[in-house]
Design an enzyme around this catalytic site. Structure first.
Site, PDB file in Angstrom:
ATOM      1  N   GLY A 161       0.862  -1.278  -0.226  1.00 14.72           N
ATOM      2  CA  GLY A 161       0.332  -0.019   0.270  1.00 14.72           C
ATOM      3  C   GLY A 161       0.750   1.073   0.283  1.00 14.72           C
ATOM      4  O   GLY A 161       0.529   2.202  -0.521  1.00 14.72           O
TER       5      GLY A 161
ATOM      6  N   ASP B 248      -1.417  -3.565  11.242  1.00 10.42           N
ATOM      7  CA  ASP B 248      -1.676  -4.109  10.188  1.00 10.42           C
ATOM      8  C   ASP B 248      -0.636  -5.639   9.867  1.00 10.42           C
ATOM      9  O   ASP B 248      -0.215  -5.454   9.312  1.00 10.42           O
ATOM     10  CB  ASP B 248      -1.244  -3.281   8.932  1.00 10.42           C
ATOM     11  CG  ASP B 248      -1.646  -3.867   7.625  1.00 10.42           C
ATOM     12  OD1 ASP B 248      -2.336  -4.219   7.682  1.00 10.42           O
ATOM     13  OD2 ASP B 248      -1.129  -3.435   6.749  1.00 10.42           O
TER      14      ASP B 248
END
Length: 879
Positions: free
Chosen positions: A576, A691
């Site tokens: 990302g 995450d």
């Protein structure tokens, strides 16, 4: 009476006695019970326990009375044919026959191991579906066919011979025993005694093979000079003694060794009264086992017993030199591993050599005792510590200036050559060591909490390891110079050292200031950016008050050259944040460069967030940030390079998954757990990663895990336990239900992600998102179904080789399911998880409740950044 073909019925408890039932043509029956090979003569004779014969004619099988009489006769005959547990002079146990202990749990008879064609006389568990041999008589001399016979002579000697009279095994005469009898006891011990009982003239417990059973002793009988050690089979097909052995040491403080021929390869550590210092997990066995060590004029031996005598267990030494304690699981019909050794790198005897200390929680595992340096620095740097360490400064015993440094939580060194005094106090022990110029260390020798006892070592200290859960204090002798002595001489040395250091430091400071001024003039203005965190960037970080952080900066041209202008060949992957490239700096150091993409779903805030967090964190299981680059629109982070890339590259690739054997997987699980515990509890800040996933676990060259990617991480205040966000970020399959549905995140959110990751590591399967209508389509639902059905073993990755420690695997699955429970308050903390991973017992773990995989609603929008399983999730709330 005309007879049809006979139907043979062999009772399970007595293969020696055959019940032959012949049905006549006129509905009568003949019943004959005989003992093959007995001295029973005519059928009309009855000899209790040897032969019963009889004929009952013309029973009307159609009448109730006839059937009742039939059942009564059969019941009577079966009871009279009960299995024998002993033989007397004149009796034989032939190849097809056996003895069974009175409680029916053990059987002595003939068997053929594995693919062999030879026959052996042995003892095995009679009630276990998997034939498990625990003792072998003729392990060195197999019989070639089914002609073996066991007998006991009038003098009490057991003899194993074949039909031709060739003797394959025998025992000595039982002196002074009248009417000797050999009996198989309920303990599995095969003994020779007099017909009326008394002491054992001979017993199989004195001649073990590869197994130690409850109430059996491992060690030396000092009165007879007999060494009751045990040796493994050569292979599963050959019970002859292998090259390993397990024995009790009679020198120093009692301890057990595993040896390969004459070389010692594992050591239990000294006996502490309830456990061996090298096996601290024995303290958790109290619900199942009791242990003891005897050390007196008669013997030095180790023994154990089961709290519940109906439980079947054994301690076995395998052909590869691995000792294993197993218990029989009646539900699964398998032997479950309860403990084994050697189990890790520090378990191998003297991994770090003389005066080296092994600590499995660090990499490299070896370090020198304070005051010592590696004997061979080159080999030490190559991770070969077997040469150990040497003193930095020689001892000065004559002037009395020596002292001691404490090595805490240690498995004490080998005591084989140590002097042990069980009446001396610790202070007297210290004084005794100082008086003896050959003494290099001392420690307490208490056994059962008495607080007294002294062990003195001379020569080298070997096989020292850190053992936080059951270690002791070891005091190692050092020269004054290595102690930081307060004497005048030492003080002068310190003053001189400080003076020199101050002068050198001053020069370095002046030189650094000059270099910085020169560098500042040369560097472009954009390269002097100080990364500042906005104190009120959003509601999640407004409470933290992050200050400015000066980051070591690289100029763009340096990084471009290191990565060959960000060539496709050097691209490691993309997330990302943006692409990641491998690079090599001018000094040869390999690095990984994360380059913020212009269209990245993570922006400058995440970039700054990662810099602030990772730059302040230092842990062996967190990736290390080396610097960054801010030049024009470029935003880059420079990390240490991980040659094995990320965990998912191995875990979900069937061609590579076999590299991850269970030892490596368990090492990775432990490393991730310790890293996460550091973030939650031990670092300067309480950090929620948000995450955690397989692709964010990097592996160094030794496959040690390092948590990476802190762009989504958040710092919690002192009393803060959870936070709420309007922007949910993370990855499908790893986010907890309360986070993705309500935007609430906490330490328990990370615990959930860790649980998913643990189940993925065990199974080799990726969790394909939680929010599916059919639970069995994802990993959590599948694992939960198998757990409820008692089929948890089916979850284990088939790419791993057989022989995994299933008790350890079971514990990890149990912990994983506890971590992914639907309600956050039911999930454990990472501190508890780390503790449970370090304990070698699954019995203390609670039963998990249903995982959080059932929800089907999706009140959020999704923007993909790659595969379907790698997405950033954003949720909006109404105002």
């Amino acid at each position: 009476m005309a007879m049809e073909e006979p139907m043979s019925i062999e009772t399970e408890n007595s293969p020696m006695d055959n019940l032959m039932m012949y049905e006549s043509r006129n509905s009568g029956i003949d019943i004959m019970l005989s003992n093959p090979g007995s001295r029973c003569c005519a059928c009309s004779q009855v000899s209790q326990g040897s032969c019963i014969c009889g004929v009952v004619e013309k029973i009307d099988m159609g009448s109730h009375t006839g059937w009742l009489l039939h059942l009564t006769i059969v019941s009577t005959l079966l009871s009279l044919s009960a299995a024998k547990d002993n033989i007397a002079h004149g009796d034989l146990v032939r190849d097809a026959e056996s003895l069974i202990s009175a409680d029916g749990r053990f059987r002595l008879g003939f068997f053929t191991p594995g693919n062999s064609k030879s026959r052996y006389l042995g003892i095995w568990f009679n009630t276990v579906s998997v034939q498990t041999i625990i003792w072998v008589a003729n392990r060195d001399r197999p019989i070639s066919g089914p002609t073996g016979m066991l007998s006991i002579s009038g003098n009490g000697s057991l003899v194993l011979a074949d039909a031709s009279g060739t003797v394959y095994w025998s025992t000595g005469a039982a002196m002074g025993v009248a009417n000797p009898v050999a009996r198989l006891l309920n303990t599995s011990n095969f003994v020779v005694t007099g017909a009326s009982g008394g002491d054992y003239a001979w017993q199989s417990f004195d001649h073990p093979t590869d197994s130690v059973l409850p109430r059996m002793k491992l060690g030396w009988d000092r009165s007879s000079g007999r060494n009751r050690n045990f040796t493994p089979w050569k292979s599963s097909d050959d019970p002859a003694p292998g090259e390993y052995s397990m024995a009790m040491d009679v020198h120093g403080d009692p301890q057990i060794f595993i040896m390969r021929r004459t070389t010692r390869i594992w050591r239990s550590g000294r006996w502490m009264g309830q456990w061996f210092t090298g096996i601290p997990e024995m303290t958790t066995y109290q619900t199942l086992f009791t242990f003891g060590v005897s050390n007196d004029a008669n013997e030095v031996a180790f023994w154990y017993d089961t709290v519940n005598h109906s439980m079947l267990s054994r301690l076995v030494l395998h052909p590869a030199g691995v000792a294993e304690r197993v218990v029989w699981n009646e539900n699964t019909q398998t032997w479950n591993r309860y403990w084994f050794a050697p189990k890790d790198q520090c378990d191998t005897l003297s991994t770090c050599g003389p005066f080296g200390v092994c600590d499995i929680s660090y990499s490299p595992v070896c370090r020198c005792v304070r005051g010592f340096v590696p004997r061979s620095l080159e080999n030490w740097n190559m991770r070969d510590g077997t040469e150990g360490c040497m003193r930095r400064t020689p001892l000065d015993c004559r002037n009395g200036t020596d002292g001691f440094v404490k090595v805490a939580q240690a498995k004490l060194p080998d005591t084989s050559a140590a002097a042990v005094n069980y009446t001396m106090g610790l202070e007297d022990c210290r004084a005794a060591c100082l008086r003896n110029c050959s003494c290099v260390a001392y420690a307490n020798a208490e056994v059962a909490g008495g607080g007294r006892g002294c062990i003195l070592w001379g020569g080298n200290l070997t096989d020292v390891r850190v053992n936080p859960s059951g270690g002791e204090d070891l005091f190692v002798r050092l020269a004054e110079a290595d102690l930081g002595s307060s004497s005048a001489q030492a003080g002068r040395r310190r003053v001189a050292g400080i003076t020199v250091a101050a002068a050198v430091l001053g020069l370095l400071v002046l030189g650094s200031m000059g270099w910085c001024l020169w560098k500042r003039r040369k560097r472009r203005k954009t390269n002097t950016v100080v990364l500042g965190m906005n104190r009120h960037r959003n509601e999640e970080t407004s409470r933290e008050g992050h200050g400015d952080l000066e980051l070591p900066l690289f100029d763009f041209n340096t990084i471009a050259a290191a990565t060959d202008d960000f060539s496709a060949e050097n691209k490691l992957g993309e997330g990302g944040f943006g692409p990641v490239f491998k690079g090599q700096l001018g000094d040869g150091q390999e690095v990984a460069v994360k380059r913020l993409a212009k269209n990245s779903v993570q922006g400058l805030d995440e970039f700054k967030n990662e810099v602030v967090l990772i730059a302040k964190l230092q842990h062996r299981n967190l990736v290390r940030l080396l610097g960054g680059c801010i030049e024009g629109e470029e935003r880059m982070l420079v990390y240490e390079y991980m040659p094995n890339k990320s965990l998912d590259a191995f875990l979900f690739d069937k061609a590579k998954a076999s590299v991850l054997d269970w030892r490596r997987r368990f090492q990775i699980i432990n490393g991730i757990a310790r890293g996460l515990l550091y973030l939650h509890q031990d670092s300067r800040f309480r950090i929620i990663h948000r995450d955690l996933k397989a692709s964010n676990i990097l592996l160094d060259k030794e496959m040690n895990p390092k948590i990476s990617d802190f762009g989504m991480a958040r710092i919690f205040g002192g009393d803060q336990t959870e936070a709420r966000t309007r922007r949910v970020v993370g990855t499908y399959g790893y986010m907890s239900p309360e986070y993705i549905m309500d935007g609430v995140f906490s330490e328990k959110s990370d615990v959930f992600s860790f649980g998913v990751l643990m189940l993925e590591i065990v199974s080799g399967r990726k969790n394909k998102g939680m929010y599916l209508s059919e639970p069995n389509l994802n990993l959590l639902g599948h694992a939960w179904s198998l757990w409820k059905e008692g089929k948890w073993m089916e979850l284990v990755d088939a790419s791993m080789a057989d022989g995994n420690p299933m008790a350890e695997v079971f514990r990890c699955i149990n912990l994983g399911l506890l971590c992914v429970q639907e309600r956050p308050e039911g999930r454990p903390t990472m501190a508890w998880v780390v503790q449970m991973l370090g304990n070698d017992t699954e019995t203390s773990l609670p039963q998990p409740k249903q995982p959080g995989f059932m929800a089907t609603r999706r009140p959020f929008e999704v923007s993909s950044s790659g595969s379907v399983n790698e997405v950033t999730v954003t949720m909006f709330e109404g105002r």
